[in-house]
Design a protein around this motif. Structure first.
Motif, PDB file in Angstrom:
ATOM      1  N   HIS A 160       0.383  20.439  13.816  1.00 33.27           N
ATOM      2  CA  HIS A 160       0.102  18.814  13.229  1.00 33.27           C
ATOM      3  C   HIS A 160      -0.521  19.251  12.017  1.00 33.27           C
ATOM      4  N   PHE A 161      -0.116  17.153  11.679  1.00 29.83           N
ATOM      5  CA  PHE A 161      -1.412  17.379  10.479  1.00 29.83           C
ATOM      6  C   PHE A 161      -2.728  17.215  10.411  1.00 29.83           C
ATOM      7  N   ALA A 162      -3.274  18.258  10.697  1.00 28.02           N
ATOM      8  CA  ALA A 162      -5.051  18.277   9.743  1.00 28.02           C
ATOM      9  C   ALA A 162      -5.973  18.472   9.754  1.00 28.02           C
ATOM     10  N   TYR A 190     -10.796  11.634  -0.940  1.00 31.10           N
ATOM     11  CA  TYR A 190      -9.392  11.700  -1.013  1.00 31.10           C
ATOM     12  C   TYR A 190      -8.520  11.587   0.076  1.00 31.10           C
ATOM     13  N   GLY A 191      -7.110  10.679   0.413  1.00 35.10           N
ATOM     14  CA  GLY A 191      -6.253  10.576   1.487  1.00 35.10           C
ATOM     15  C   GLY A 191      -6.453  11.772   2.310  1.00 35.10           C
ATOM     16  N   MET A 192      -6.090  12.594   2.226  1.00 38.88           N
ATOM     17  CA  MET A 192      -5.092  13.978   2.583  1.00 38.88           C
ATOM     18  C   MET A 192      -6.632  13.328   3.798  1.00 38.88           C
ATOM     19  N   ALA A 193      -7.495  13.486   3.832  1.00 42.27           N
ATOM     20  CA  ALA A 193      -8.929  12.945   5.050  1.00 42.27           C
ATOM     21  C   ALA A 193      -8.383  12.382   6.300  1.00 42.27           C
ATOM     22  N   SER A 194      -7.762  11.465   6.060  1.00 39.93           N
ATOM     23  CA  SER A 194      -8.271  10.200   6.719  1.00 39.93           C
ATOM     24  C   SER A 194      -6.548  10.151   7.538  1.00 39.93           C
ATOM     25  N   ILE A 195      -7.090  10.967   7.784  1.00 42.70           N
ATOM     26  CA  ILE A 195      -5.283  11.020   9.224  1.00 42.70           C
ATOM     27  C   ILE A 195      -5.319  10.593  10.155  1.00 42.70           C
ATOM     28  N   LYS A 196      -4.046   9.849   9.897  1.00 42.12           N
ATOM     29  CA  LYS A 196      -3.089   9.079  10.257  1.00 42.12           C
ATOM     30  C   LYS A 196      -2.664   9.636  12.447  1.00 42.12           C
ATOM     31  N   TRP A 197      -2.451   8.256  13.415  1.00 40.90           N
ATOM     32  CA  TRP A 197      -1.586   8.864  14.413  1.00 40.90           C
ATOM     33  C   TRP A 197      -3.073  10.252  15.181  1.00 40.90           C
ATOM     34  N   GLU A 227       3.226   3.105   9.754  1.00 41.30           N
ATOM     35  CA  GLU A 227       3.628   3.618   8.650  1.00 41.30           C
ATOM     36  C   GLU A 227       2.212   4.353   8.443  1.00 41.30           C
ATOM     37  N   HIS A 228       0.704   3.307   8.249  1.00 36.46           N
ATOM     38  CA  HIS A 228      -0.414   3.884   7.826  1.00 36.46           C
ATOM     39  C   HIS A 228      -1.426   4.539   9.819  1.00 36.46           C
ATOM     40  N   GLY A 229      -0.334   4.701  10.074  1.00 32.87           N
ATOM     41  CA  GLY A 229      -1.517   5.657  11.269  1.00 32.87           C
ATOM     42  C   GLY A 229      -1.080   5.335  13.295  1.00 32.87           C
ATOM     43  N   GLU A 280      -1.796  24.164   1.446  1.00 31.69           N
ATOM     44  CA  GLU A 280      -1.725  22.811   0.096  1.00 31.69           C
ATOM     45  C   GLU A 280      -3.843  21.875   0.202  1.00 31.69           C
ATOM     46  N   TYR A 281      -3.945  20.824  -0.495  1.00 38.71           N
ATOM     47  CA  TYR A 281      -5.001  20.877  -0.355  1.00 38.71           C
ATOM     48  C   TYR A 281      -6.033  20.942  -0.606  1.00 38.71           C
ATOM     49  N   ALA A 282      -6.328  22.540  -1.622  1.00 40.19           N
ATOM     50  CA  ALA A 282      -7.248  23.295  -1.644  1.00 40.19           C
ATOM     51  C   ALA A 282      -7.294  23.888  -2.868  1.00 40.19           C
ATOM     52  N   ALA A 324      -0.719  12.894  15.682  1.00 42.47           N
ATOM     53  CA  ALA A 324       0.302  13.327  16.973  1.00 42.47           C
ATOM     54  C   ALA A 324       0.999  13.642  15.992  1.00 42.47           C
ATOM     55  N   ASP A 325       1.504  13.788  14.651  1.00 43.03           N
ATOM     56  CA  ASP A 325       2.858  14.265  13.636  1.00 43.03           C
ATOM     57  C   ASP A 325       3.211  15.409  13.336  1.00 43.03           C
ATOM     58  N   ARG A 326       4.372  16.039  13.538  1.00 45.56           N
ATOM     59  CA  ARG A 326       4.163  17.390  13.837  1.00 45.56           C
ATOM     60  C   ARG A 326       5.622  17.354  13.348  1.00 45.56           C
ATOM     61  N   VAL A 332      -4.195   4.060  15.730  1.00 40.67           N
ATOM     62  CA  VAL A 332      -5.279   4.695  15.114  1.00 40.67           C
ATOM     63  C   VAL A 332      -5.445   5.687  14.000  1.00 40.67           C
ATOM     64  N   ARG A 333      -6.288   5.599  13.361  1.00 43.44           N
ATOM     65  CA  ARG A 333      -6.098   6.582  12.021  1.00 43.44           C
ATOM     66  C   ARG A 333      -7.758   6.730  11.672  1.00 43.44           C
ATOM     67  N   LEU A 334      -8.359   8.280  11.253  1.00 47.89           N
ATOM     68  CA  LEU A 334      -9.436   8.047  10.854  1.00 47.89           C
ATOM     69  C   LEU A 334      -9.303   7.643   8.959  1.00 47.89           C
ATOM     70  N   PHE A 370       0.589  -0.560   0.267  1.00 50.56           N
ATOM     71  CA  PHE A 370      -0.157   0.142  -0.248  1.00 50.56           C
ATOM     72  C   PHE A 370       0.679   1.015   0.334  1.00 50.56           C
ATOM     73  N   TYR A 371       0.848   2.412  -0.895  1.00 52.45           N
ATOM     74  CA  TYR A 371       1.593   3.492  -0.830  1.00 52.45           C
ATOM     75  C   TYR A 371       1.492   4.037   0.435  1.00 52.45           C
ATOM     76  N   ILE A 372       2.863   5.353   1.064  1.00 51.48           N
ATOM     77  CA  ILE A 372       2.338   5.627   1.991  1.00 51.48           C
ATOM     78  C   ILE A 372       2.842   7.117   2.051  1.00 51.48           C
ATOM     79  N   ARG A 373       2.389   8.002   2.310  1.00 59.52           N
ATOM     80  CA  ARG A 373       1.824   9.217   2.200  1.00 59.52           C
ATOM     81  C   ARG A 373       1.685  10.116   3.447  1.00 59.52           C
ATOM     82  N   SER A 374       2.952  10.430   3.773  1.00 60.02           N
ATOM     83  CA  SER A 374       3.426  10.796   5.214  1.00 60.02           C
ATOM     84  C   SER A 374       4.164  12.501   5.469  1.00 60.02           C
ATOM     85  N   HIS A 375       3.666  13.417   5.607  1.00 58.49           N
ATOM     86  CA  HIS A 375       4.155  14.834   5.363  1.00 58.49           C
ATOM     87  C   HIS A 375       5.260  14.997   6.113  1.00 58.49           C
ATOM     88  N   PHE A 376       5.241  14.487   7.375  1.00 61.48           N
ATOM     89  CA  PHE A 376       6.375  14.305   8.805  1.00 61.48           C
ATOM     90  C   PHE A 376       6.558  12.687   9.433  1.00 61.48           C
TER      91      PHE A 376
HETATM   92  N1  LIG Z   1      -1.121  12.697  10.330  1.00 62.48           N
HETATM   93  C1  LIG Z   1      -1.504  12.164   9.232  1.00 62.48           C
HETATM   94  N2  LIG Z   1      -2.846  11.862   8.474  1.00 62.48           N
HETATM   95  C2  LIG Z   1      -2.430  11.841   7.087  1.00 62.48           C
HETATM   96  C3  LIG Z   1      -1.151  11.906   6.494  1.00 62.48           C
HETATM   97  C4  LIG Z   1      -0.323  12.638   7.262  1.00 62.48           C
HETATM   98  O1  LIG Z   1       1.491  13.124   6.848  1.00 62.48           O
HETATM   99  N3  LIG Z   1      -0.668  13.306   8.257  1.00 62.48           N
HETATM  100  N4  LIG Z   1      -1.186  12.078   4.845  1.00 62.48           N
HETATM  101  C5  LIG Z   1      -2.789  12.281   4.427  1.00 62.48           C
HETATM  102  C6  LIG Z   1      -2.756  11.949   2.819  1.00 62.48           C
HETATM  103  S1  LIG Z   1      -1.694  13.153   2.147  1.00 62.48           S
HETATM  104  C7  LIG Z   1      -2.466  10.653   2.429  1.00 62.48           C
HETATM  105  S2  LIG Z   1      -3.001  10.122   0.896  1.00 62.48           S
HETATM  106  C8  LIG Z   1      -3.166   9.593   3.084  1.00 62.48           C
HETATM  107  C9  LIG Z   1      -2.061   8.511   3.274  1.00 62.48           C
HETATM  108  O2  LIG Z   1      -2.326   7.081   4.172  1.00 62.48           O
HETATM  109  P1  LIG Z   1      -1.581   6.115   4.019  1.00 62.48           P
HETATM  110  O3  LIG Z   1      -0.104   6.782   4.020  1.00 62.48           O
HETATM  111  O4  LIG Z   1      -1.833   5.457   4.404  1.00 62.48           O
HETATM  112  O5  LIG Z   1      -1.368   5.319   2.558  1.00 62.48           O
HETATM  113  O6  LIG Z   1      -2.538   9.560   4.705  1.00 62.48           O
HETATM  114  C10 LIG Z   1      -3.378  10.836   5.181  1.00 62.48           C
HETATM  115  N5  LIG Z   1      -3.306  10.946   6.325  1.00 62.48           N
END
Ligand SMILES: Nc1nc2c(c(=O)[nH]1)N[C@H]1C(S)=C(S)[C@@H](COP(=O)(O)O)O[C@H]1N2
Ligand SMILES: [Mo]
Length: 379
Positions: A178-180, A220-227, A207-209, A246-248, A162-164, A212-214, A60-66
């Motif tokens: 924080h990512f929000a 699109y993926g940015m709504a599914s907040i990890k950690w 790496e996928h949160g 971003e994401y706008a 929790a990532d920042r 617990v994640r949303l 599964f792809y991984i997208r993390s900002h921090f």
């Molecule tokens: N806390 C947090 N949640 C996040 C992100 C992040 O950087 N930090 N990236 C978002 C983005 S842009 C995407 S596309 C998805 C990617 O989820 P995945 O890494 O499990 O594939 O997580 C989202 N949730």
């Protein structure tokens, strides 16, 4: 207890490199993930290797900002605050005791496909594999919102991870943030939105949160907040960094370009095979195949063109439609004439929405669902 060999006595919360290989039902011959950035790790699924409806967790792809935050099951808490009757704080075990459900959902990064935009844009240059489909298990957000009691004046729900970190390129962030992200209350109250602790039947990997994640199916993926650590019910629109800067994108409301948060996934088909410049044999049947998905509806049809968009033929939609889940499709092609051929795939959803031919600049470098072409060589 019988003796268990050291390698199989693995904590269910162990980091990826310590987990048992048997947890990952990956087919042999998988070519591996593609690195788009190493720190933080941003990895792409090689889309030509698409082999089934479920993407194995290890693929599964991984997208993390921090960097991945260092969280433990014991130390983790989830706070629900803001415009609620009762502020709640849950431990991991308390969350695990609440009613849970499993939803299959496709996540696509809003920047998926960016590598093919011209001129070369800023941001991670995803080819076509910042997308995957998994089964997510967790507590419906509605269960938590009902326990907290949403006040009548609430309009949105803000989710924080929790990532920042600090963004040092312009526009810079105001120090470490924080990512929000937020959801409108109407989407937050849909039953498919889950506070997730398991992916494909196993505890979420770091790496996928983890823990617990949303997961917001249809968006699109940015709504599914990890950690995930904080859920704030809000009475005002949330204008955070990943909601505005971003994401706008620009939406034209009554003639005025207005910065609007990216939300639902746009209808899209991707071709897994053939690959760009793949060599095919003239006269030999070839299985063109891929996946198609949309936001909150179902895929109605996928069409394929093998002559650069001159004519279109229907592809076959495989298996059943599963809500919020990509639909695999195939088209059997017998390339007759030698030479270069341009293949296109175009999906249409049940609301009649289909893919544009050009990427609108108003979308900046997000929501890239224009019909993409694959040129192949028949010899
Ligand atoms: N806390 C947090 N949640 C996040 C992100 C992040 O950087 N930090 N990236 C978002 C983005 S842009 C995407 S596309 C998805 C990617 O989820 P995945 O890494 O499990 O594939 O997580 C989202 N949730
Ligand atoms: Mo993303």
């Amino acid at each position: 207890m019988p003796d268990v060999p050291e390698t199989t006595r693995i904590s269910q919360y162990a980091p990826a490199e310590q987990r048992a290989a048997s947890e990952v039902p990956a087919a042999s011959g998988f070519p591996g993930l593609i690195t788009r950035e190493n720190e933080p790790q941003n990895l792409e699924f090689p889309f030509p290797s698409l082999a089934g409806r479920l993407t194995p967790t290890s693929q599964f792809y991984i997208r993390s900002h921090f960097p991945i935050p260092d969280l433990s099951v014991e130390g983790w808490r989830l706070t629900i605050n803001g415009a609620v009757e009762h502020e709640l704080t849950l431990t991991y075990d308390e969350l695990r005791q609440l009613p849970a459900t499993t939803v299959s959902a496709t996540l696509e990064c809003a920047g998926n496909g960016r590598a093919r935009l011209a001129p070369k844009p800023k941001g991670l240059l995803w080819e076509q594999g910042a997308v995957g489909n998994a089964e997510w298990t967790g507590v419906p957000l509605t269960v938590l919102l009902a326990r907290a009691g949403v006040k009548a004046e609430a309009i949105e729900v803000v989710f924080e991870g929790a990532d920042r970190g600090e963004i040092n390129e312009d526009p810079k962030s105001p120090g470490a943030i924080h990512f929000a992200r937020s959801l409108p209350l109407a989407k937050a109250q849909q039953g498919e939105v889950l506070v997730v602790y398991a992916m494909n039947g196993q505890p979420l990997p770091p790496e996928h949160g983890f823990p617990v994640r949303l997961v917001v199916p249809g968006w699109y993926g940015m709504a599914s907040i990890k950690w995930l650590t904080t859920i704030t019910v809000s009475t005002v629109p949330f204008d955070g960094y990943w909601q505005t800067i971003e994401y706008a994108y620009w939406q034209r409301t009554q003639g005025h370009p207005t910065m609007t948060p990216v939300a639902e996934m746009q209808v899209k088909a991707e071709i897994a095979r053939p690959m760009l410049h793949e060599a095919l044999a003239a006269g030999v049947p070839y299985r063109v195949h891929g996946a198609a998905w949309t936001g909150e509806g179902a895929i109605a049809k996928v069409e394929v063109s093998t002559d650069g968009g001159g004519t279109w033929q229907p592809a076959t939609l495989l298996e059943q439609d599963v809500p919020f889940t990509w639909r695999l499709w195939e088209y059997h092609w017998a390339p007759a004439a030698a030479g270069r051929h341009k293949l296109l795939a175009r999906a249409t959803d049940e609301q009649g929405q289909t893919q544009p031919l050009e990427h609108s600049k108003d979308r900046r470098t997000y929501m890239i669902n224009r019909v993409a072409s694959v040129e192949v060589l028949v010899q």
